[in-house]
Design an enzyme around this catalytic site. Structure first.
Site, PDB file in Angstrom:
ATOM      1  N   ASP A  94      32.012   1.305 -13.294  1.00 38.55           N
ATOM      2  CA  ASP A  94      30.997   0.271 -14.266  1.00 38.55           C
ATOM      3  C   ASP A  94      32.157   0.629 -15.553  1.00 38.55           C
ATOM      4  O   ASP A  94      32.668   1.221 -15.597  1.00 38.55           O
ATOM      5  CB  ASP A  94      29.423  -0.069 -13.713  1.00 38.55           C
ATOM      6  CG  ASP A  94      29.498   1.107 -15.166  1.00 38.55           C
ATOM      7  OD1 ASP A  94      29.796   2.212 -15.240  1.00 38.55           O
ATOM      8  OD2 ASP A  94      27.983   1.232 -14.551  1.00 38.55           O
ATOM      9  N   CYS A 104      30.060   6.142 -13.493  1.00 40.79           N
ATOM     10  CA  CYS A 104      29.597   5.211 -13.877  1.00 40.79           C
ATOM     11  C   CYS A 104      29.238   6.138 -15.492  1.00 40.79           C
ATOM     12  O   CYS A 104      30.227   7.053 -15.821  1.00 40.79           O
ATOM     13  CB  CYS A 104      28.532   4.522 -13.623  1.00 40.79           C
ATOM     14  SG  CYS A 104      27.352   5.886 -12.952  1.00 40.79           S
ATOM     15  N   THR A 140      26.892   8.477 -16.352  1.00 40.02           N
ATOM     16  CA  THR A 140      26.307   9.681 -16.195  1.00 40.02           C
ATOM     17  C   THR A 140      26.911   9.689 -14.252  1.00 40.02           C
ATOM     18  O   THR A 140      26.487  10.716 -13.860  1.00 40.02           O
ATOM     19  CB  THR A 140      25.011   9.377 -15.869  1.00 40.02           C
ATOM     20  OG1 THR A 140      23.953   8.142 -14.507  1.00 40.02           O
ATOM     21  CG2 THR A 140      24.096   9.221 -17.389  1.00 40.02           C
ATOM     22  N   HIS A 200      30.716  22.405   2.554  1.00 28.92           N
ATOM     23  CA  HIS A 200      29.182  22.268   3.564  1.00 28.92           C
ATOM     24  C   HIS A 200      28.737  20.577   3.252  1.00 28.92           C
ATOM     25  O   HIS A 200      27.855  21.242   5.033  1.00 28.92           O
ATOM     26  CB  HIS A 200      28.423  23.194   2.274  1.00 28.92           C
ATOM     27  CG  HIS A 200      29.120  24.534   1.826  1.00 28.92           C
ATOM     28  ND1 HIS A 200      28.168  26.016   1.669  1.00 28.92           N
ATOM     29  CD2 HIS A 200      30.245  26.056   2.071  1.00 28.92           C
ATOM     30  CE1 HIS A 200      28.653  26.606   1.012  1.00 28.92           C
ATOM     31  NE2 HIS A 200      29.542  26.784   1.758  1.00 28.92           N
ATOM     32  N   HIS A 247      27.542  23.912   9.193  1.00 28.04           N
ATOM     33  CA  HIS A 247      27.298  22.761   8.501  1.00 28.04           C
ATOM     34  C   HIS A 247      27.266  21.739   8.844  1.00 28.04           C
ATOM     35  O   HIS A 247      26.724  20.289   8.369  1.00 28.04           O
ATOM     36  CB  HIS A 247      27.823  22.582   7.206  1.00 28.04           C
ATOM     37  CG  HIS A 247      28.784  24.145   6.339  1.00 28.04           C
ATOM     38  ND1 HIS A 247      27.329  24.799   6.074  1.00 28.04           N
ATOM     39  CD2 HIS A 247      29.775  25.069   6.957  1.00 28.04           C
ATOM     40  CE1 HIS A 247      27.876  25.661   4.946  1.00 28.04           C
ATOM     41  NE2 HIS A 247      29.015  25.852   5.187  1.00 28.04           N
TER      42      HIS A 247
END
Ligand code: RB5
Length: 146
Positions: free
Chosen positions: A8, A65, A67, A98, A133
């Site tokens: 964004d 973005c 954050t 993992h 995993h």
């Protein structure tokens, strides 16, 4: 490997850095926006990229973005997506080994372009370990199929 990239307005600079990195690493990629200078809604970019990865059209995705949180929340709504929000190199390696994460999310207001490059490079170069995993991811897939 084909990588879908989007951001964004909060992640435009790291998105550009990612494109340089893809070129340096010789990785095929496509940039799905956004255009600079305007405010955009992160789900409008996260969801199409997540769908392209989930469908197999692209092998991996990178979403940026402010954050990384909005992008990761949105991408993880798409069935088959394991989007990891990562801001350190240790986690970049661990989430490939993992979690077999297929989308990397980062926040441009959290880390700088140099660290973002190292994270993405590590993430792209690290293989899934499988084994125990794979069983854990199988439990996520079973839940998704309910
Ligand atoms: C945009 O201002 C910002 O909210 C967005 O880039 C992101 O950080 C959301 O999670």
């Amino acid at each position: 490997m084909k990588v879908a990239i989007a951001s964004d307005h909060g992640g435009v600079n790291i998105r550009e850095e990612m494109k340089h990195l893809m070129e340096e690493m010789g990785i095929e990629y496509e940039d799905f926006g956004c255009e600079c200078g305007v405010s955009f809604d992160y789900p409008d970019y996260a969801l199409p990229v997540a769908e392209k990865v989930a469908s197999g059209e692209f092998d991996k995705g990178i979403l940026i973005c402010g954050t990384g949180i909005g992008m990761s929340i949105s991408a993880n709504k798409v069935k088959g997506i394991r989007c990891a929000l990562v801001h350190d190199v240790f986690s970049a390696k661990a989430t490939r080994q993992h979690n077999d994460s297929n989308i990397l999310a980062m926040g441009e207001r959290v880390i700088g372009p140099g660290l973002a490059r190292e994270i993405a490079k590590t993430w792209l170069e690290t293989e899934f370990e499988g084994g125990r995993h794979a069983n854990r991811i199988g439990k996520i897939k079973t839940y998704e199929d309910l």
